[in-house]
Design a protein around this motif. Structure first.
Motif, PDB file in Angstrom:
ATOM      1  N   PHE A 275       0.835  -1.205   0.000  1.00 50.12           N
ATOM      2  CA  PHE A 275       0.000   0.000   0.000  1.00 50.12           C
ATOM      3  C   PHE A 275       0.874   1.261   0.000  1.00 50.12           C
ATOM      4  CE2 PHE A 275      -2.840  -2.993   2.556  1.00 50.12           C
ATOM      5  CZ  PHE A 275      -3.440  -3.473   1.418  1.00 50.12           C
ATOM      6  N   ALA A 276       1.979   1.222   0.739  1.00 50.27           N
ATOM      7  CA  ALA A 276       2.885   2.367   0.766  1.00 50.27           C
ATOM      8  C   ALA A 276       3.480   2.620  -0.618  1.00 50.27           C
ATOM      9  CB  ALA A 276       3.992   2.129   1.791  1.00 50.27           C
ATOM     10  N   LEU A 277       3.833   1.546  -1.315  1.00 49.18           N
ATOM     11  CA  LEU A 277       4.416   1.686  -2.646  1.00 49.18           C
ATOM     12  C   LEU A 277       3.382   2.184  -3.656  1.00 49.18           C
ATOM     13  CD1 LEU A 277       6.500  -1.610  -2.615  1.00 49.18           C
ATOM     14  CD2 LEU A 277       7.404   0.720  -2.520  1.00 49.18           C
ATOM     15  N   VAL A 278       2.145   1.710  -3.526  1.00 49.05           N
ATOM     16  CA  VAL A 278       1.073   2.180  -4.411  1.00 49.05           C
ATOM     17  C   VAL A 278       0.817   3.665  -4.171  1.00 49.05           C
ATOM     18  CG1 VAL A 278      -1.391   1.995  -4.945  1.00 49.05           C
ATOM     19  CG2 VAL A 278      -0.013  -0.074  -4.688  1.00 49.05           C
ATOM     20  N   ARG A 279       0.796   4.090  -2.911  1.00 40.92           N
ATOM     21  CA  ARG A 279       0.585   5.513  -2.591  1.00 40.92           C
ATOM     22  C   ARG A 279       1.626   6.409  -3.259  1.00 40.92           C
ATOM     23  NH1 ARG A 279      -1.012   3.784   2.796  1.00 40.92           N
ATOM     24  NH2 ARG A 279      -3.196   4.380   3.164  1.00 40.92           N
ATOM     25  N   GLU A 280       2.830   5.864  -3.378  1.00 33.32           N
ATOM     26  CA  GLU A 280       3.912   6.641  -3.994  1.00 33.32           C
ATOM     27  C   GLU A 280       3.842   6.625  -5.523  1.00 33.32           C
ATOM     28  OE1 GLU A 280       6.114   8.607  -2.495  1.00 33.32           O
ATOM     29  OE2 GLU A 280       5.056   8.158  -0.624  1.00 33.32           O
ATOM     30  N   GLY A 281       2.822   5.948  -6.059  1.00 33.36           N
ATOM     31  CA  GLY A 281       2.647   5.935  -7.505  1.00 33.36           C
ATOM     32  C   GLY A 281       3.560   4.980  -8.243  1.00 33.36           C
ATOM     33  N   LEU A 282       4.122   3.991  -7.538  1.00 29.90           N
ATOM     34  CA  LEU A 282       5.082   3.090  -8.158  1.00 29.90           C
ATOM     35  C   LEU A 282       4.425   1.925  -8.885  1.00 29.90           C
ATOM     36  CD1 LEU A 282       7.772   3.010  -5.320  1.00 29.90           C
ATOM     37  CD2 LEU A 282       7.812   4.302  -7.465  1.00 29.90           C
ATOM     38  N   GLY A 283       3.125   1.784  -8.725  1.00 31.81           N
ATOM     39  CA  GLY A 283       2.421   0.701  -9.406  1.00 31.81           C
ATOM     40  C   GLY A 283       1.056   0.473  -8.812  1.00 31.81           C
ATOM     41  N   VAL A 284       0.365  -0.535  -9.344  1.00 35.06           N
ATOM     42  CA  VAL A 284      -0.939  -0.946  -8.837  1.00 35.06           C
ATOM     43  C   VAL A 284      -0.774  -2.314  -8.189  1.00 35.06           C
ATOM     44  CG1 VAL A 284      -2.091   0.342 -10.676  1.00 35.06           C
ATOM     45  CG2 VAL A 284      -1.641  -2.107 -10.975  1.00 35.06           C
ATOM     46  N   THR A 285      -1.767  -2.750  -7.456  1.00 39.44           N
ATOM     47  CA  THR A 285      -1.683  -4.072  -6.858  1.00 39.44           C
ATOM     48  C   THR A 285      -3.078  -4.660  -6.714  1.00 39.44           C
ATOM     49  OG1 THR A 285      -0.643  -5.361  -5.075  1.00 39.44           O
ATOM     50  CG2 THR A 285      -1.857  -3.381  -4.416  1.00 39.44           C
ATOM     51  N   VAL A 286      -3.123  -5.948  -6.400  1.00 35.93           N
ATOM     52  CA  VAL A 286      -4.378  -6.657  -6.124  1.00 35.93           C
ATOM     53  C   VAL A 286      -4.174  -7.434  -4.833  1.00 35.93           C
ATOM     54  CG1 VAL A 286      -5.891  -8.532  -6.864  1.00 35.93           C
ATOM     55  CG2 VAL A 286      -5.152  -6.807  -8.509  1.00 35.93           C
ATOM     56  N   VAL A 287      -5.081  -7.229  -3.859  1.00 38.48           N
ATOM     57  CA  VAL A 287      -4.910  -7.809  -2.530  1.00 38.48           C
ATOM     58  C   VAL A 287      -6.247  -8.351  -2.015  1.00 38.48           C
ATOM     59  CG1 VAL A 287      -3.043  -6.196  -1.988  1.00 38.48           C
ATOM     60  CG2 VAL A 287      -5.401  -5.636  -1.331  1.00 38.48           C
ATOM     61  N   PRO A 288      -6.224  -9.200  -0.980  1.00 40.13           N
ATOM     62  CA  PRO A 288      -7.477  -9.622  -0.340  1.00 40.13           C
ATOM     63  C   PRO A 288      -8.113  -8.440   0.396  1.00 40.13           C
ATOM     64  CG  PRO A 288      -5.684 -11.144   0.149  1.00 40.13           C
ATOM     65  CD  PRO A 288      -5.060  -9.939  -0.445  1.00 40.13           C
ATOM     66  N   GLU A 289      -9.409  -8.318   0.310  1.00 38.43           N
ATOM     67  CA  GLU A 289     -10.103  -7.158   0.890  1.00 38.43           C
ATOM     68  C   GLU A 289      -9.840  -6.953   2.383  1.00 38.43           C
ATOM     69  OE1 GLU A 289     -14.507  -5.092   0.492  1.00 38.43           O
ATOM     70  OE2 GLU A 289     -14.329  -7.262   0.336  1.00 38.43           O
ATOM     71  N   PRO A 290      -9.788  -8.013   3.215  1.00 35.77           N
ATOM     72  CA  PRO A 290      -9.578  -7.782   4.650  1.00 35.77           C
ATOM     73  C   PRO A 290      -8.223  -7.180   4.989  1.00 35.77           C
ATOM     74  CG  PRO A 290     -10.542  -9.940   4.291  1.00 35.77           C
ATOM     75  CD  PRO A 290     -10.121  -9.428   2.944  1.00 35.77           C
ATOM     76  N   THR A 291      -7.272  -7.195   4.045  1.00 38.60           N
ATOM     77  CA  THR A 291      -5.948  -6.635   4.333  1.00 38.60           C
ATOM     78  C   THR A 291      -5.881  -5.132   4.087  1.00 38.60           C
ATOM     79  OG1 THR A 291      -5.080  -6.976   2.082  1.00 38.60           O
ATOM     80  CG2 THR A 291      -4.923  -8.825   3.612  1.00 38.60           C
ATOM     81  N   LEU A 292      -6.954  -4.537   3.561  1.00 38.92           N
ATOM     82  CA  LEU A 292      -6.933  -3.120   3.208  1.00 38.92           C
ATOM     83  C   LEU A 292      -6.708  -2.250   4.446  1.00 38.92           C
ATOM     84  CD1 LEU A 292      -9.927  -2.969   0.709  1.00 38.92           C
ATOM     85  CD2 LEU A 292      -7.502  -2.692   0.147  1.00 38.92           C
TER      86      LEU A 292
END
Length: 302
Positions: A227-244
């Motif tokens: 999530f930290a890396l996505v916030r920095e605009g380094l890419g997108v990701t796909v994760v299980p919903e409970p980990t959000l």
């Protein structure tokens, strides 16, 4: 009227809210609401009133609750008596699971198990799926939570969660007027591959769908790092919903069009299959899953 509805009534009274009762029982809030409504309809009276202070029992509700608690206490005594006859009451149960499962699916189950079997010590261990499989093979743990392709692939289903997409808030897809996105569409984007220590992840899902990830920029085990890396605009990701994360500033979360799920199951070690504590835990898990499925079925019928 059934046992699941009685448990819901008591949980709502104990916690003072439908949300807290749902968390305690491992159900959805709507499932708790439907079960309570069905019980009230069956009895023809209002048992719980919703006030500014929360959910409170009505006068008749207090009377019904007293009887309901007696019913549950009697059932617990019956369970303890039969467990004692089978030698379940003393011992140790070693349980290994993914960190995210300890945060979501297991707490209600562990709490209920310890209520029913206070004499059994439960030792919990966090690990990756490969570590769990190795521990089960070696007999290091008695039970392990494993990821499976579907419920049909296991005798002991535990639960499921949904995969969702996480994008930087300024990403072109995130700013588009859409309500979902396909994993196939994301497979061509710069990707942060988060595994959570599990062999079933966005990469394996994409391979199964025939749209392997084309541009994996980084691979991390920890969901928080992704999530930290996505916030920095380094890419997108796909994760299980409970980990959000609870703080979603800087990111946008979208459901996947493919409607992908992550399924979990309990797997006993071959050395522990005759352990009464293992059988007791598996039986409790089966009853909890059946209660959840019954609640979901009743919800669909309303």
């Amino acid at each position: 009227m059934n046992l699941s509805q009685i448990r819901v009534l008591v949980a709502v009274s104990d916690t003072g809210s439908l949300t807290a009762a749902a968390q305690r029982l491992g159900l959805s809030q709507s499932g708790v609401s439907q079960a309570l409504a069905a019980l009230e309809t069956h009895l023809g009276v209002m048992l719980i009133s919703r006030t500014q202070r929360g959910a409170e029992a009505t006068a008749i509700g207090d009377e019904v609750l007293a009887e309901a608690r007696d019913v549950l206490a009697s059932l617990d005594r019956i369970k303890r008596a039969t467990d004692l006859a089978r030698g379940v009451e003393q011992g140790r149960l070693r349980l290994a699971a993914f960190p995210s499962v300890f945060h979501t699916l297991l707490p209600p189950l562990l709490r209920r198990f310890q209520e029913l079997h206070p004499g059994i010590e439960v030792v919990t261990l966090e690990a990756s799926d490969t570590e769990i499989e190795a521990w089960l093979a070696a007999g290091t743990v008695d039970l392990g939570v494993t990821a499976v392709e579907s419920y049909s692939a296991t005798q002991f289903p535990l639960g499921q969660d949904d995969w969702v997409a996480v994008l930087p808030s300024g990403h072109a897809i995130a700013t588009a007027p859409i309500h979902s996105v396909s994993l196939a569409r994301l497979s061509n984007e710069p990707f942060i591959l988060a595994t959570g220590g599990c062999t079933i992840h966005a990469g394996s899902l994409a391979e199964t769908l025939g749209c392997g990830l084309q541009d994996v920029r980084m691979e991390v085990r920890d969901w928080i790092s992704s999530f930290a890396l996505v916030r920095e605009g380094l890419g997108v990701t796909v994760v299980p919903e409970p980990t959000l994360p609870s703080d979603r500033r800087g990111i946008r979360v979208l459901p996947l069009k493919e409607d992908l799920h992550r399924y979990f199951a309990l797997k006993p070690s071959f050395l522990a299959q005759n352990n009464p504590a293992v059988s007791a835990f598996l039986n409790l898990a089966r009853s909890q899953v059946q209660m959840l499925q019954t609640s979901n079925s009743e919800k669909l019928l309303v």
